[in-house]
Design an enzyme around this catalytic site. Structure first.
Site, short mmCIF file in Angstrom:
data_model
loop_
_atom_site.label_atom_id
_atom_site.label_comp_id
_atom_site.label_asym_id
_atom_site.label_seq_id
_atom_site.Cartn_x
_atom_site.Cartn_y
_atom_site.Cartn_z
N ASP A 39 -1.82 -4.17 3.68
CA ASP A 39 -1.73 -4.30 5.14
C ASP A 39 -2.51 -5.51 5.66
O ASP A 39 -3.55 -5.88 5.09
CB ASP A 39 -2.24 -3.03 5.82
CG ASP A 39 -1.26 -1.87 5.66
OD1 ASP A 39 -0.13 -2.12 5.22
OD2 ASP A 39 -1.63 -0.73 5.97
N GLU B 201 0.82 -1.22 0.00
CA GLU B 201 0.00 0.00 0.00
C GLU B 201 0.85 1.26 0.00
O GLU B 201 0.56 2.22 -0.70
CB GLU B 201 -0.92 0.02 1.23
CG GLU B 201 -2.04 -0.99 1.19
CD GLU B 201 -2.96 -0.85 2.40
OE1 GLU B 201 -3.30 0.30 2.73
OE2 GLU B 201 -3.32 -1.87 2.99
N ARG C 252 -2.07 -1.63 13.99
CA ARG C 252 -3.53 -1.70 14.04
C ARG C 252 -3.92 -3.12 14.45
O ARG C 252 -4.07 -4.00 13.60
CB ARG C 252 -4.15 -1.32 12.70
CG ARG C 252 -3.96 0.15 12.36
CD ARG C 252 -4.66 0.56 11.09
NE ARG C 252 -4.47 1.97 10.82
CZ ARG C 252 -3.46 2.47 10.11
NH1 ARG C 252 -2.56 1.64 9.59
NH2 ARG C 252 -3.34 3.77 9.92
N TYR D 287 3.05 -4.40 13.45
CA TYR D 287 1.89 -3.71 12.88
C TYR D 287 1.05 -3.07 13.98
O TYR D 287 0.74 -3.71 14.99
CB TYR D 287 1.04 -4.69 12.07
CG TYR D 287 -0.01 -4.01 11.23
CD1 TYR D 287 0.35 -3.05 10.28
CD2 TYR D 287 -1.35 -4.31 11.37
CE1 TYR D 287 -0.60 -2.43 9.50
CE2 TYR D 287 -2.32 -3.70 10.59
CZ TYR D 287 -1.94 -2.76 9.66
OH TYR D 287 -2.89 -2.13 8.89
N HIS E 94 -2.13 -11.58 14.29
CA HIS E 94 -1.56 -10.33 14.77
C HIS E 94 -0.87 -10.54 16.11
O HIS E 94 -1.20 -11.43 16.87
CB HIS E 94 -2.65 -9.27 14.93
CG HIS E 94 -3.13 -8.70 13.63
ND1 HIS E 94 -2.61 -7.57 13.09
CD2 HIS E 94 -4.10 -9.13 12.79
CE1 HIS E 94 -3.23 -7.30 11.95
NE2 HIS E 94 -4.14 -8.25 11.74
N GLU F 294 -9.31 -4.35 5.83
CA GLU F 294 -9.27 -3.40 4.72
C GLU F 294 -8.15 -3.77 3.76
O GLU F 294 -8.31 -3.66 2.54
CB GLU F 294 -9.08 -1.98 5.26
CG GLU F 294 -9.30 -0.92 4.21
CD GLU F 294 -9.45 0.47 4.79
OE1 GLU F 294 -9.62 1.40 4.01
OE2 GLU F 294 -9.39 0.61 6.03
N ASP G 280 -4.92 -6.55 7.55
CA ASP G 280 -6.19 -6.41 8.26
C ASP G 280 -7.32 -6.54 7.24
O ASP G 280 -7.08 -6.80 6.06
CB ASP G 280 -6.26 -5.08 9.02
CG ASP G 280 -5.95 -3.88 8.14
OD1 ASP G 280 -6.09 -3.97 6.91
OD2 ASP G 280 -5.55 -2.83 8.68
#
Length: 756
Positions: free
Chosen positions: A139, A66, A364, A362, A410, A143, A141
């Protein structure tokens, strides 16, 4: 990352609203019977497998991430056999100008190429054509999963092939391991993200036009922001309705053989005076005087002195919400800024002799899991750096400390290399990066240290009919608090034996009043949203900013949120129609939390996304129709201030603009006279001595303080002047809450006055 809500284009709002109202909810009832696969099926397959190298292809592997800065980092790590490019975020999204959800046909979303991405799309297509494989490394997650899914559609990548790479930390070993073991795109995550996007679009693009029609043009509402606004407004209503109760705090100052004590009265005739740590039964001056007289008329005799050891377990490492909260409390950083700094630390910097290295995992995440490798490294570091008493016999393991789902892949937010201490990084990082990195490093390292141990002591004494008590706490072993602060309750209490007599020095009586609940700080709002299961790590940072940009809330001098009059009006309207404890209750925190759980169930393949969306829309659309019949809300007009315009003689009124309230002529637009509202703080200008210090707003909306005689006097300060001089260096003192401080010599003191 994370979109709370986007307002629809004002130009097409009426047409969009009419189109939605024509939709029959009965058509969505059959949707729950259909498989969600029909709506989240793989993009059109332009190839059946990843291409094998040909004579015309480079044979290199294309990796798409991204972020452009992450692309540069990975290029250096992966070497010449890889081509790393950035998609610069989303390549496809819903258009901003219209609803773009076909409600009548199973809520089919209309994704289009993001404006300005045509050239990038063509570049990626050419690179994919020349490459032997394409790895999608957005990323890790939901999204990011949706971004990878859209990239697969654009580039013709077959979803039955392992094309997905997830980087949880940007270190050479982790990156090379990830690209060597690609995975499939997780369509359950894609489904969950698509459901969230559709729900947010349905709410925002139907509710916002309703607010335009019923309240004021240009307003917006969203599925998560409406809950946050309601929390802030409900707290304000509690404060407005609060009636303070007076009470007296009575303290006996006593001593014995050089030992000093301050004991508070907590019982009279054996009846407890305290309630929730407030002596509410001492609520009259007469009662206070009675207790004071009783203490003075009798000897103070010690009844008991108890000491009890207390163990304080190490704090958990950070997840997104707790990092944002602590950065707000300790660094005064707003969440969005914290996440930008953390993003830079995650993507990495260039270290002398080591190249580009990502410094944290990461950021988030709602997970508290720590990898075995990281635990071993941390324990080895503690063992080699601190005495053996600081290393527990086994690693500290933390579970999920919220009801939110934890994504097992995660980890908690931690440094990627524990040996890169804050001292090592001090001259390499920017000041802001160093502050955030130090916060993360110290919290993680402290999480793997032994408990801190304190001794809690309680002294109880009697003076006639009055019972007195003092509590204290002493740190015995610092443990993890060597790296992370531990708040002790009370100061050290000198030991004394039961039966000893204390000599009375003085009896102090302080009149106080109960206080209303405090307004939400940024950290407090995030904590409450998380506790209620509202939102996810990617949304916390933007919620308050969205509400502020809509002029629904503002920050006071204590940096706490206050709703504006417009915010209260919008919340009243939404609460009246959209807080009914059913599937349309978007203002209710419990309902929104339930929606988050259902999205988690979609990700876990326990529910179909189409079923979740359909059930919501059936209820919500009916409530929309009902609210559409409501009368228009009359907004209060500008408030006259009792002065005439110096330019035209018309009345001057108080108005609200982008940066708060100001004075303007009621004859606008014929007369454009305006002036700021000068709020005096009761302090004379320390520079000229003639003007008053007034509160002003900068062009960016930030509060500052200046002289009322500007431009004759140019005194300005970001902090609130206290009107006093520092007793240590003679410079001007400033005030923050009940604390006065010197910006030069760091002198601090508590004051009876407060900004509140």
């Amino acid at each position: 990352m994370g979109v709370i809500e986007i307002s629809p284009s004002k130009k097409s709002a009426k047409d969009e609203t009419q189109s939605v109202k024509k939709t029959k909810t009965s058509k969505t009832a059959t949707a729950t019977k259909k498989s969600s696969a029909s709506k989240t099926k793989a993009p059109a397959k332009k190839s059946t497998a990843q291409k094998k190298p040909t004579a015309s292809s480079s044979g290199k592997i294309l990796v798409i991430v991204e972020s452009p800065s992450k692309a540069a980092t990975l290029s250096n790590m992966l070497g010449k056999n890889y081509v790393v490019k950035s998609s610069k975020g989303h390549m496809k999204d819903l258009p901003k100008s219209r609803l773009a959800i076909d409600i009548e046909h199973d809520f089919t979303p209309e994704y289009i190429l993001v404006k300005g991405k045509a050239a990038l799309k063509n570049e990626l297509l050419k690179l994919a054509e020349k490459s032997s494989h394409v790895l999608l490394a957005s990323d890790p997650d939901r999204e990011g999963e949706a971004i990878a899914w859209h990239l697969a559609d654009i580039l013709g990548v077959n979803l039955s092939e392992k094309c997905r790479v997830r980087f949880y930390e940007i270190t050479e070993n982790a990156v090379k391991a990830a690209v060597s073991n690609p995975d499939y795109i997780d369509m359950n995550k894609v489904d969950a993200q698509q459901a969230r996007r559709i729900l947010d679009r349905l709410v925002g693009y139907t509710l916002s036009p309703l607010l335009w029609k019923k309240i004021r043009y240009g307003l917006s509402a969203g599925r998560v922001q409406s809950v946050a606004l309601n929390l802030i407004c409900e707290r304000e209503r509690e404060i407005l309705a609060f009636k303070p109760d007076p009470y007296y705090v009575i303290t006996a100052i006593a001593e014995s053989e050089g030992r000093h004590y301050e004991l508070r009265a907590y019982k009279l005739d054996g009846k407890t005076l305290m309630k929730n740590n407030l002596p509410l039964l001492i609520n009259t001056r007469e009662k206070a005087q009675e207790i004071i007289a009783e203490i003075k008329a009798n000897e103070i005799i010690v009844k008991e002195f108890k000491e009890k050891p207390s163990s304080h377990s190490a704090p958990a490492p950070f997840r997104t919400s707790t990092l944002q909260q602590e950065a707000s409390r300790k660094l005064s950083m707003v969440p969005a800024h914290t996440m930008r700094v953390a993003q830079a630390l995650y993507e990495g910097i260039s270290l002398p002799g080591r190249g580009h290295v990502g410094l944290i995992t990461y950021m988030r995440t709602d997970s508290l899991r720590i990898s075995d490798e990281a635990l071993t490294s941390c324990r080895d570091f503690i063992k080699s750096t601190y005495p053996k008493e600081y290393l527990p016999s086994k690693a500290n393991i933390f579970g999920a400390q919220s009801k939110a789902k934890v994504q097992d892949a995660h980890e908690a937010i931690r440094p990627t290399d524990i040996t890169l201490t804050p001292d090592v990084m001090k001259d390499i990082l920017t000041p802001e990066q160093h502050k955030v990195y130090s916060l993360i490093w110290r919290r993680f390292t402290a999480s793997q240290m032994t408990p801190a141990v304190s001794s809690k002591s309680t002294l109880k004494a009697e003076a006639g009919r009055v019972s007195l008590k003092q509590e204290g706490e002493t740190l015995i072993f610092d443990g993890w608090s060597k790296l992370w602060p531990l708040d002790l309750k009370g100061n050290e209490l000198a030991k004394i034996e039961a039966g000893e007599k204390l000599g009375l020095v003085d009896v102090q009586s302080e009149k106080k009043a109960t206080k209303p609940p405090a307004r939400y700080s940024e950290a407090g709002l995030i904590k409450t949203l998380e506790e209620n299961g509202v939102g996810r790590p990617s949304t916390y940072a933007t919620i308050a900013g969205t509400l502020e940009s809509r002029d629904y809330i503002e920050k006071n001098e204590e940096k706490r949120f206050c709703p504006t009059s417009l915010g209260m009006i919008v919340d009243d309207f939404l609460a009246q129609y959209f807080n009914r404890k059913d599937l349309s209750s978007i203002v209710d925190a419990g309902f929104t939390a339930q929606m988050e759980k259902e999205l988690d169930e979609v990700e876990e393949a326990k529910r179909k996304w189409l079923e979740v969306v359909s059930e919501f829309w059936d209820e919500f659309s009916s409530t929309l129709d009902e609210a559409d019949e409501a009368p228009r809300v009359e907004l209060p007009g500008p408030e006259p201030i009792g002065e005439e315009c110096p330019n035209c003689g018309h009345d001057l009124v108080k108005k609200r603009g982008r940066f708060g309230e100001f004075i303007a002529c009621s004859n606008y637009p014929e007369c454009k006279y305006t002036r700021p509202i000068l709020s005096k703080i009761g302090v004379k200008c320390p520079k000229c001595g003639d003007g008053d210090i007034v509160k002003r707003k900068s062009k960016k909306g930030r509060s500052f303080y200046g002289c009322s005689r500007y431009p004759e006097c140019d005194y300005v300060a970001w902090n609130k002047p206290a009107g006093e001089k520092c007793p240590e260096c003679g410079e001007d003192l400033f005030r923050r809450g009940s604390t006065i401080f010197c910006a030069k010599c760091k002198y601090k003191a508590e004051s009876d006055n407060s900004d509140e």
